[in-house]
Design a protein around this motif. Structure first.
Motif, short mmCIF file in Angstrom:
data_model
loop_
_atom_site.label_atom_id
_atom_site.label_comp_id
_atom_site.label_asym_id
_atom_site.label_seq_id
_atom_site.Cartn_x
_atom_site.Cartn_y
_atom_site.Cartn_z
N UNK A 116 49.73 55.89 26.30
CA UNK A 116 50.76 55.08 26.99
C UNK A 116 50.13 53.90 27.70
N UNK A 117 50.94 52.87 27.98
CA UNK A 117 50.44 51.70 28.66
C UNK A 117 50.28 51.99 30.15
N UNK A 118 49.22 51.43 30.72
CA UNK A 118 48.97 51.56 32.16
C UNK A 118 50.18 51.05 32.94
N UNK A 119 50.66 51.84 33.90
CA UNK A 119 51.85 51.45 34.66
C UNK A 119 51.60 50.20 35.50
N UNK A 120 50.38 50.07 36.05
CA UNK A 120 50.05 48.87 36.83
C UNK A 120 50.04 47.64 35.94
N UNK A 121 49.56 47.79 34.72
CA UNK A 121 49.58 46.67 33.78
C UNK A 121 51.01 46.32 33.40
N UNK A 122 51.84 47.32 33.19
CA UNK A 122 53.25 47.08 32.85
C UNK A 122 53.93 46.26 33.95
N UNK A 123 53.61 46.59 35.20
CA UNK A 123 54.20 45.83 36.31
C UNK A 123 53.69 44.39 36.32
N UNK A 124 52.40 44.22 36.03
CA UNK A 124 51.82 42.88 35.99
C UNK A 124 52.49 42.03 34.91
N UNK A 125 52.85 42.67 33.81
CA UNK A 125 53.40 41.95 32.66
C UNK A 125 54.88 41.65 32.76
N UNK A 126 55.54 42.09 33.80
CA UNK A 126 57.00 41.94 33.88
C UNK A 126 57.48 40.50 33.71
N UNK A 127 56.76 39.47 34.22
CA UNK A 127 57.25 38.10 34.00
C UNK A 127 56.72 37.43 32.72
N UNK A 146 55.62 37.24 26.47
CA UNK A 146 55.13 37.83 25.23
C UNK A 146 54.31 36.89 24.36
N UNK A 147 54.13 35.64 24.76
CA UNK A 147 53.36 34.66 23.98
C UNK A 147 51.92 34.63 24.50
N UNK A 148 50.91 34.87 23.65
CA UNK A 148 49.52 34.81 24.10
C UNK A 148 49.19 33.45 24.69
N UNK A 149 48.44 33.45 25.78
CA UNK A 149 48.01 32.20 26.41
C UNK A 149 46.74 32.45 27.19
N UNK A 150 46.03 31.36 27.50
CA UNK A 150 44.79 31.49 28.26
C UNK A 150 45.06 32.04 29.66
N UNK A 151 46.15 31.60 30.28
CA UNK A 151 46.48 32.06 31.63
C UNK A 151 46.67 33.57 31.65
N UNK A 152 47.44 34.09 30.69
CA UNK A 152 47.69 35.54 30.67
C UNK A 152 46.48 36.31 30.18
N UNK A 153 45.63 35.68 29.37
CA UNK A 153 44.37 36.34 29.02
C UNK A 153 43.55 36.59 30.27
#
Length: 276
Positions: free
Chosen positions: A197-208, A211-218
């Motif tokens: 399963x995906x890390x819950x803390x990561x899931x919260x980080x990803x809420x905004x 879904x498009x890969x970018x340097x900022x989100x990397x």
């Protein structure tokens, strides 16, 4: 063709004199190489065909002025990279918004070179992981990646890579190391996003995240993988990317591939060049 199979200087000289067989030999070398360099640097967007076409036309038009036939591949790669940089600059100069007033959207997920690479080279496991991770790199890293991937696969030498980047081999080594560090970070991102399963803390980080890969989100996700005890495992067991790419070879262009305006290959290109 691999480095030890590239055309001899005599072949380049014969092509320069108009020998059709020599031109055909150069086609076998140039088209797959340029297709791979441009495709990976531009992420497989529709303008790839245009840039491949322009690169090849410039090669045909400029071959007569090539002083050292032995340096043909370095010269060829340099032309391809210049066309890629010109295309990136032209894209940056375009309006951010379409006529509708909506932000211009990213290319569809099936429009990039990643899927083509995975499919045509039959990649799986960590090899496929590296290919997917390239989606997270900045344009300037993609330029270096497009050449370094071929160096790691045995298709280019370091001197040819440096020529393509327009820098010394020493400076090229620095740029490669920086790109590889970002590529490894992107690999940790790919692993974290596909973990079950995906890390819950990561899931919260990803809420905004859209879904498009970018340097900022990397950077954000990679930072999380370094600091999170659960996600830190994503950095374990990474095989160096150059070891994964060794011997992979070029992604073959589609059967019968010819960029728009060059339906007859180099013969047509030479006719266009002479006529121009």
């Amino acid at each position: 063709m691999r480095r030890d199979e590239r055309p001899a200087a005599a072949t380049v000289e014969a092509a320069r004199e108009g020998d059709r067989k020599a031109w055909d030999t150069l086609t076998a070398e140039c088209l797959p190489l340029v297709y791979n360099v441009v495709g990976r640097a531009l992420d497989g967007r529709p303008e790839v065909d245009d840039v491949v076409q322009e690169t090849m036309l410039r090669v045909v038009r400029g071959l007569g002025g090539l002083r050292d036939p032995a340096g043909f591949r370095s010269w060829l790669v340099g032309i391809a990279m210049q066309q890629i940089r010109d295309r990136w600059r032209a894209r940056q100069a375009q309006p951010v918004f379409e006529l509708t007033g909506e932000p211009a959207g990213p290319a569809g997920p099936r429009a990039d070179f990643v899927d083509v690479t995975i499919l045509r080279l039959g990649l799986s496991g960590q090899c496929a992981e590296v290919a997917v991770a390239t989606r997270w790199l900045e344009p300037e890293d993609r330029d270096v990646l497009s050449l370094w991937w071929l160096e790691a696969a045995g298709e280019l030498s370091r001197s040819e890579l440096a020529a393509g980047c327009g820098v010394t081999p020493q400076h090229a080594a620095v740029r490669v190391q920086r790109m590889k560090a970002r590529l490894d970070a992107a690999r940790s991102v790919v692993r974290a996003l596909t973990a079950t399963p995906r890390c819950s803390a990561l899931a919260a980080l990803l809420s905004p995240w859209n879904g498009v890969p970018s340097a900022l989100w990397r950077k954000r996700i990679a930072r999380h993988t370094r600091e999170c005890p659960l996600c830190a495992r994503q950095w374990e067991g990474m095989i160096p990317a150059e070891g994964l790419l060794a011997g992979l070879g070029l992604v073959p262009p589609p059967i019968g591939y010819a960029p728009p305006g060059l339906p007859g290959g180099w013969g047509a290109a030479r006719t266009v060049a002479v006529a121009g």
